[in-house]
Design a protein around this motif. Structure first.
Motif, mmCIF file in Angstrom:
data_model
loop_
_atom_site.group_PDB
_atom_site.id
_atom_site.type_symbol
_atom_site.label_atom_id
_atom_site.label_comp_id
_atom_site.label_asym_id
_atom_site.label_seq_id
_atom_site.Cartn_x
_atom_site.Cartn_y
_atom_site.Cartn_z
ATOM 1 N N PHE A 6 117.233 35.363 50.566
ATOM 2 C CA PHE A 6 117.363 36.348 49.493
ATOM 3 C C PHE A 6 116.008 36.964 49.140
ATOM 4 C CE2 PHE A 6 117.038 36.982 44.836
ATOM 5 C CZ PHE A 6 117.872 38.084 44.706
ATOM 6 N N GLN A 52 113.716 41.283 49.214
ATOM 7 C CA GLN A 52 113.375 41.909 47.940
ATOM 8 C C GLN A 52 112.291 42.961 48.163
ATOM 9 O OE1 GLN A 52 115.295 40.927 45.070
ATOM 10 N NE2 GLN A 52 116.266 40.190 46.938
ATOM 11 N N MET A 103 127.831 47.171 52.174
ATOM 12 C CA MET A 103 127.355 46.698 50.871
ATOM 13 C C MET A 103 126.128 47.462 50.405
ATOM 14 S SD MET A 103 128.019 42.561 50.836
ATOM 15 C CE MET A 103 127.375 42.176 52.456
ATOM 16 N N PHE A 110 126.570 49.064 46.853
ATOM 17 C CA PHE A 110 125.781 48.564 45.723
ATOM 18 C C PHE A 110 124.556 49.425 45.428
ATOM 19 C CE2 PHE A 110 127.681 44.420 47.188
ATOM 20 C CZ PHE A 110 128.520 44.265 46.098
ATOM 21 N N GLY A 111 124.008 50.061 46.453
ATOM 22 C CA GLY A 111 122.752 50.770 46.259
ATOM 23 C C GLY A 111 122.879 52.265 46.092
ATOM 24 N N ARG A 148 117.877 48.424 46.517
ATOM 25 C CA ARG A 148 118.803 47.671 45.665
ATOM 26 C C ARG A 148 120.037 47.238 46.453
ATOM 27 N NH1 ARG A 148 121.971 49.919 40.239
ATOM 28 N NH2 ARG A 148 123.239 48.038 39.917
ATOM 29 N N ARG A 178 119.170 44.238 48.433
ATOM 30 C CA ARG A 178 119.018 43.078 47.550
ATOM 31 C C ARG A 178 120.368 42.446 47.219
ATOM 32 N NH1 ARG A 178 117.748 44.540 41.593
ATOM 33 N NH2 ARG A 178 120.002 44.884 41.748
ATOM 34 N N ASP A 179 121.308 43.259 46.784
ATOM 35 C CA ASP A 179 122.602 42.729 46.358
ATOM 36 C C ASP A 179 123.440 42.253 47.548
ATOM 37 O OD1 ASP A 179 121.766 43.402 43.854
ATOM 38 O OD2 ASP A 179 123.089 45.140 43.624
ATOM 39 N N ALA A 232 122.075 38.981 48.840
ATOM 40 C CA ALA A 232 122.389 37.907 47.893
ATOM 41 C C ALA A 232 123.771 37.328 48.171
ATOM 42 C CB ALA A 232 122.311 38.432 46.459
ATOM 43 N N ILE A 233 124.760 38.189 48.391
ATOM 44 C CA ILE A 233 126.122 37.724 48.680
ATOM 45 C C ILE A 233 126.163 36.961 49.996
ATOM 46 C CG2 ILE A 233 128.446 38.507 49.234
ATOM 47 C CD1 ILE A 233 127.977 40.823 47.268
#
Length: 463
Positions: free
Chosen positions: A113, A117, A187, A191-192, A198, A201-202, A205-206
């Motif tokens: 993760f 970033q 994704m 998400f971004g 971003r 990042r998301d 994370a998933i």
């Protein structure tokens, strides 16, 4: 496959009890495969997205990325054998190799993760951040994956069961690769939106949480059956020396370097190829990766049809020779036929998908060969060396991609591509992997792990 079946029926190699030849339940094979499916989430992110992320999202120069990937391999040369020795010396109520899946699940997920970033630290700060997080990811992945790869040697000593476990394993790996390669672009967009950083990042994370869950499932439901031979008592110097004396293992290390190098070169160049040569958008990217992953899944299943008639080494050599011809032909296919490329990718990946079950079966047989020839088995050390070559392949593939991009004066953005840069990107997806497949076929042809050798190993007769 006849010789392998004989070995499995005999149920013992190198003096292990017949209990080690017991059939591994299908559910346990699935749980074992999930351990590598979780690892594939990590390696899929590294192979398919990290180079592109560093250059086009995080803003690092291609040359810096290549240096970053190569420099951390010096540390791996020291750490991986130590990890292997530590795994060989581990004895817990859960087993020898299995507990590492529990201990490393969260560290691997967290470091994965953090690697994706995008903190605003200035250019030098970004370089330092990328180096630190990639170092943590590589280290935690090694502590997880070296014992995981050695785990198969404690689950069964039956080559027939080993092939079955590897087939299920890499079918699940293909599914995990599909989820990463197809799911992450979706994704990122979902998400971004216009904020790609971003989205990464998301999405990561998933995927990292999913990897943690898979590691824990593998830990909970896999069992170690094969008795320990005492290799964990050997000093580091002796364990390393015995591993390097195994000429069959040495050849598999070179094969690992080449095969993983092929996967990472093709994977790392894929987004550049799709975006700039084929002109594909996010939807086409998902379709491209989906077709590739489906081909890999199918290949990992159908390969058993060939190993029933021919020995593993022979199939492995011919599979790579077919891929040499396929990659050479693909170089001449124009980029303005995106549908034709989907067909080519699907066919290529069916053949390519055959390689991984064959490859890791050969490593397992080479590990058993070492015990047969030298009287000591240190599977943790064997797979630690193999893992070093896996990560060396990551680095060399990253450096190769970065080097080619530097040579062709690559600049991010469709409007900045020149005929030279497009030619370089095309080479990374066709001719260069084809040359590596040729080297792989030539190296594999030197193995002696054929039917005759496996029969003699089964009978316990030393050459």
């Amino acid at each position: 496959m006849a010789a392998i079946a004989q070995q499995g029926d005999a149920g013992r190699v190198g003096g292990h009890s017949s209990a080690s030849g017991e059939r591994v339940p299908f559910f346990e094979k699935v749980c074992y495969g999930l351990g590598d499916a979780g690892g594939t989430i990590v390696t899929g992110l590294i192979a398919n997205f990290l180079t592109f992320y560093y250059t086009d999202v995080f803003g690092l120069a291609p040359g810096i990325v290549g240096i970053l990937f190569l420099s951390l391999r010096v540390f791996d040369a020291i750490s991986d054998p130590l990890i292997g020795m530590m795994a060989d010396r581990t004895n817990t109520r859960w087993g020898k190799f299995r507990p590492y899946l529990l201990w490393t699940a969260v560290p691997v997920g967290l470091s994965c993760f953090l690697t994706f970033q995008s903190p605003d630290l200035g250019y030098d700060g970004k370089v330092a951040y990328a180096a630190a997080t990639y170092f943590l990811l590589a280290l935690s992945y090694s502590v997880n994956n070296v014992p995981y790869c050695a785990l198969i040697t404690r689950m069964t000593d039956s080559a027939r069961e080993g092939v079955a476990c590897q087939s299920v394993r890499f079918a699940l790996v293909a599914i995990a690769s599909f989820v990463v390669s197809v799911g992450l672009p979706i994704m990122v967009r979902h998400f971004g939106g216009t904020d790609i950083a971003r989205g990464y990042r998301d999405g990561v994370a998933i995927l990292s949480l999913a990897a943690v869950a898979m590691f824990l499932i593998c830990f909970l439901f896999v069992r170690e059956r094969v008795p320990v031979t005492g290799a964990e008592e050997a000093p580091l110097r002796v364990a390393i020396a015995n591993t390097l004396k195994n000429d069959q293992l040495r050849l598999t290390f070179v094969m690992t370097l080449l095969l993983i190098g092929i996967f990472n070169t093709k994977g790392g160049a894929a987004l550049y190829f799709i975006t700039y040569v084929l002109g594909g958008d996010a939807t086409y990217q998902a379709l491209f990766f989906g077709v590739a992953t489906a081909g890999g899944f199918l290949g990992s299943i159908v390969v058993q049809l060939f190993t029933r008639r021919f020995d593993v080494k022979t199939v492995y050599v011919w599979v790579n020779l077919i891929l040499v011809a396929g990659h050479a032909a693909a170089f001449f296919v124009p980029g303005d036929y995106p549908t034709a490329w989907l067909v080519l990718v699907g066919l290529c990946c069916i053949v390519l998908g055959c390689t991984l079950p064959l490859h890791f079966t050969l490593i397992q047989l080479a590990d058993q060969y070492g015990e047969w020839k030298l009287g000591m088995r240190s599977s943790g050390m064997s797979f630690a060396f193999n893992q070093f070559f896996v990560k060396l392949a990551w680095a060399l593939a990253g450096a190769l991609i970065s080097g080619v991009l530097v040579i062709v004066s690559y600049r991010a953005g469709a409007g900045n591509q020149t005929p030279l840069s497009l030619a370089g990107i095309r080479l990374l997806s066709t001719i260069i992997p084809g040359v590596m497949h040729l080297a792989l076929a030539l190296t594999a042809s030197r193995l002696i792990l054929n039917r005759a050798t496996i029969d003699r190993m089964t009978a316990g007769r030393v050459a």
